[in-house]
Each structure stands twice: as C-alpha cells, then as structure tokens.
Design an enzyme around this catalytic site. Structure first.
Site, short mmCIF file in Angstrom:
data_model
loop_
_atom_site.label_atom_id
_atom_site.label_comp_id
_atom_site.label_asym_id
_atom_site.label_seq_id
_atom_site.Cartn_x
_atom_site.Cartn_y
_atom_site.Cartn_z
N HIS A 1 -4.66 -0.56 5.87
CA HIS A 1 -4.24 0.22 7.04
C HIS A 1 -5.20 0.08 8.22
CE1 HIS A 1 -7.09 2.88 5.12
NE2 HIS A 1 -6.22 3.42 4.29
N ASP B 1 1.34 2.66 3.56
CA ASP B 1 0.47 3.82 3.33
C ASP B 1 1.29 5.11 3.39
OD1 ASP B 1 -1.87 5.20 2.77
OD2 ASP B 1 -2.49 5.35 4.87
N HIS C 1 1.60 5.37 -1.65
CA HIS C 1 1.31 6.59 -2.41
C HIS C 1 2.63 7.22 -2.83
CE1 HIS C 1 -2.95 6.70 -1.06
NE2 HIS C 1 -2.45 6.18 0.05
N ARG D 1 2.42 9.77 -5.54
CA ARG D 1 2.01 10.96 -6.30
C ARG D 1 2.57 10.90 -7.73
NH1 ARG D 1 -1.38 10.99 -2.18
NH2 ARG D 1 -0.49 11.78 -0.23
N ALA E 1 -3.99 14.85 5.45
CA ALA E 1 -3.80 13.59 6.16
C ALA E 1 -2.76 12.74 5.43
CB ALA E 1 -5.11 12.83 6.24
N HIS F 1 -10.43 1.29 1.65
CA HIS F 1 -10.24 2.24 2.75
C HIS F 1 -11.49 2.12 3.61
CE1 HIS F 1 -8.76 6.19 4.47
NE2 HIS F 1 -9.97 6.05 5.01
N ASN G 1 -5.04 7.36 -6.34
CA ASN G 1 -5.77 8.60 -6.02
C ASN G 1 -4.97 9.85 -6.41
OD1 ASN G 1 -3.96 7.98 -3.92
ND2 ASN G 1 -5.14 9.18 -2.43
N LYS H 1 -9.28 -0.11 -6.11
CA LYS H 1 -9.30 0.54 -4.79
C LYS H 1 -10.64 1.23 -4.57
CE LYS H 1 -7.83 2.22 -0.87
NZ LYS H 1 -6.55 2.92 -0.67
N HIS I 1 3.22 14.60 1.48
CA HIS I 1 2.63 15.92 1.24
C HIS I 1 3.73 16.96 1.45
CE1 HIS I 1 -1.59 14.62 1.12
NE2 HIS I 1 -1.32 13.84 2.15
N HIS J 1 0.87 -1.20 0.00
CA HIS J 1 0.00 0.00 0.00
C HIS J 1 0.89 1.23 0.00
CE1 HIS J 1 -3.75 2.21 1.75
NE2 HIS J 1 -2.98 3.05 1.06
#
Length: 349
Positions: free
Chosen positions: A174, A247, A15, A17, A263, A136, A41, A99, A251, A13
């Site tokens: 998660h 996860d 991210h 970007r 988040a 999620h 996402n 997802k 950011h 899992h």
C-alpha cells in the site's frame, strides 16, 4: 469504452478477519478475484503454518459453493519467529509470504517487530528459502509526522534491508507517496509494491475537508494530491513492479464512527470497479489488466488466471452498509455512485 473484458484479477493484499465478519465480506472478494494474499493480523496473530492452515480452512468453509476463489496464506513476523518457522512455511504449499508490521503501526500490529534489525537472521532464512517479505512500511516514532512515516521508513529501514538481503523478494505494501514510487522504480526487480484504490482515487482532503470522514481513514494515511498523482502514474505506467492490492480492511461501523476510530477502508464490495474508475479517469483502461491480473502473479511466480471478468460502464449506487444484525460495515463510497459495474458469467453485481 463502455465494456472491458480482462483476465480475472487477484488481490495481493487483503484483510477478511474471521468469524461473522469473514462471512459477510468474503463473498465480495470471491466474486471479483481468483486469489488473494490473506493478511495474518488476527487476534491472536497467525504466526505458524498450522494456524495459517486452520485459518485457511475457516475461509474455505464459508465460500459460496460455486466459488473458485483460492486464499493465499501469510504468516505474521514477531520477535519469536524462528528459522524453523521459515523453513516450515516455505515447505507448505499454502503459505506464500511473511508479513512485517512495525509494532503499533496499524490495526492489530501490537505483536509486530519494534526493530527489524533484530530479525535479520529471519530475513536471511527467508532469502535462502525464497519466500517473500511483505512490509507495512511506516515508522512509529511519536516525533515523526504521520504524513512522513513512509518516507522515513524507507530512509531508515528499507534501504538497509534491501542492501543486506539483495535476493530477498520484498513487497512494499500500500505505497502512498512519490518517495515510495521512486524507491520501487529504482530498486532491483526483487522489489515490488501494491497500490490501493483509495490512494489512487483520493487525497487527504477527502478525509478532512468539510468535517472528519472516518471511512476514508486508513494507514498509511491518505497524502497530498501530488502523491496521489504519482501513484496513478505508477499504476498506469505498465511497470510490472506495481500491482493491485486493495488492503480492504473491514471494521464494524461503530468501530469507525467513534472518538478513536479504527484505521481501514472496506473496498472489497467494489474493488475492481474502483480501480477501473481510477484508470478510466486518466484514459488508461488498457493498462488495467496488467496491473490487476498479470504483474502480481508474475512476481509471486504463480500462473496467470485463465478465467475472465467483464466490467460495464453503467452507474450504480453503492449501498450505505453491508451485513445484518450486529454486523454493519460501511463501505468506501457508501451512498455514492460508481461508474463501473461488474458482470460475472452474465450476472451483474
């Protein structure tokens, strides 16, 4: 134990970007993991196999030349997803899951599904074509306490999905509560869960005591200590239903440190080291390899990795930030010591 050699792990899992942030964060994952399930996402979300292949090409284009890392792509479920989309994804060798984001549950989830029952025909197609569903697992009702959202999702939604689609492989991502742990443990073998390093290491005090600490803010949110202990027990139990999923969610620092911070915890810079610290604290380092390197691959029906990584128990200080120029990302445990250090082919990181 001051040295640990394990089969190279995978991140189930992740991210990363796109654009400049991708270039900054991807090398950290590629040093540690052989493969990773890539979250879809983005803005706009990755909803078709063609978009996923474009995203995959972008990822491959910024990998270090010596890297053996493989991105495993996923598609974002929306109310417009079709059975043809499922069929095409199942036939594409680079797509590994869909997802499900409840609309509004977390970062870039606005295009998600408001009522999962409206896409039950899509779940039926996923079951037919044997492609996993990643969830999620939180409700987004304004009248539901944020600390209860995972439990309520299981009660209201997930129980029914598992009854209606008994052969659909599902990963509850998660997990953060003892409720989720007990659900997964008692569910059929088609149900599994990922656990993040921050939920193994911290409870909600880390985020709230002594001032609000935005870099510990993630969704699902950190919970009470008893829930953290339940997660540690699950991760270190040797139960193959529980496996590694960071996860890691980068950011920009300015997007975290403001009046309405995003988040997500960025943990890719020291992911396997953070897990080693969590397992070491409870004397369970011998259980790390299964959790990190075997159980996820088995669930996704992929071969286990053949390379290995070495972890050395040698303290080092996590940098205050990563990136340069306009890219500034504050990592989990910024400016704090970590007990374990990664060594790859004789080089320490």
């Amino acid at each position: 134990m001051n040295k640990l050699i394990i089969t190279q792990p995978d991140d189930w899992h992740l991210h990363i970007r796109n654009g400049e942030i991708l270039k900054t964060v991807l090398p950290h994952t590629a040093k540690r993991f052989a493969r990773a399930i890539i979250m879809p996402n983005l803005k706009p979300p990755v909803t078709t196999f063609r978009q996923a292949l474009q995203y995959r090409n972008e990822i491959l284009s910024v990998l270090p030349s010596e890297s053996h890392f493989t991105p495993l792509m996923t598609l974002y479920l929306t109310g417009s997803t079709t059975i043809q989309d499922v069929k095409e994804a199942a036939e594409c060798e680079h797509i590994y899951a869909f997802k499900l984001y409840p609309a509004g549950a977390t970062t870039n989830s606005d295009a998600g599904v408001a009522d999962p029952k409206t896409i039950y025909p899509i779940f039926e197609a996923m079951q037919q074509f044997d492609i996993p569903l990643l969830i999620h697992g939180e409700v987004v009702d304004q009248d539901c306490d944020i600390f209860d959202r995972e439990r309520v999702f299981i009660e209201r939604t997930l129980n029914d999905i598992t009854r209606q689609f008994p052969n659909l492989r599902i990963v509850l991502e998660h997990v953060t509560t003892s409720d989720a742990v007990e659900f997964v443990k008692s569910a059929p073998n088609t149900i599994a869960a990922t656990i993040t390093p921050q939920h193994l290491l911290y409870n909600r005090n880390a985020m709230l005591v002594g001032g609000i600490k935005p870099h510990y803010y993630c969704l699902p949110i950190l919970k009470r200590e008893r829930h953290r202990q339940a997660l540690v027990a699950a991760a270190t139990s040797g139960n193959p239903k529980f496996f590694l999923g960071t996860d890691s969610a980068p950011h920009l620092t300015g997007s975290k440190e403001n009046a309405c911070g995003c988040a997500g915890c960025f943990s890719a810079h020291a992911a396997i080291e953070l897990y080693a610290e969590a397992f070491d604290k409870v004397g369970a380092l011998e259980k790390l390899e299964g959790f990190a390197s075997f159980f996820g691959a088995d669930f996704y029906r992929l071969p286990r990795n053949t390379r290995s990584v070495t972890l050395i128990k040698e303290p080092w200080l996590v940098p205050e930030s990563y990136g340069h120029g306009e890219i500034n990302i504050t990592p989990l445990k910024a400016g704090e010591p970590l007990a374990w250090k990664l060594e790859v082919e004789g080089r320490e990181y």
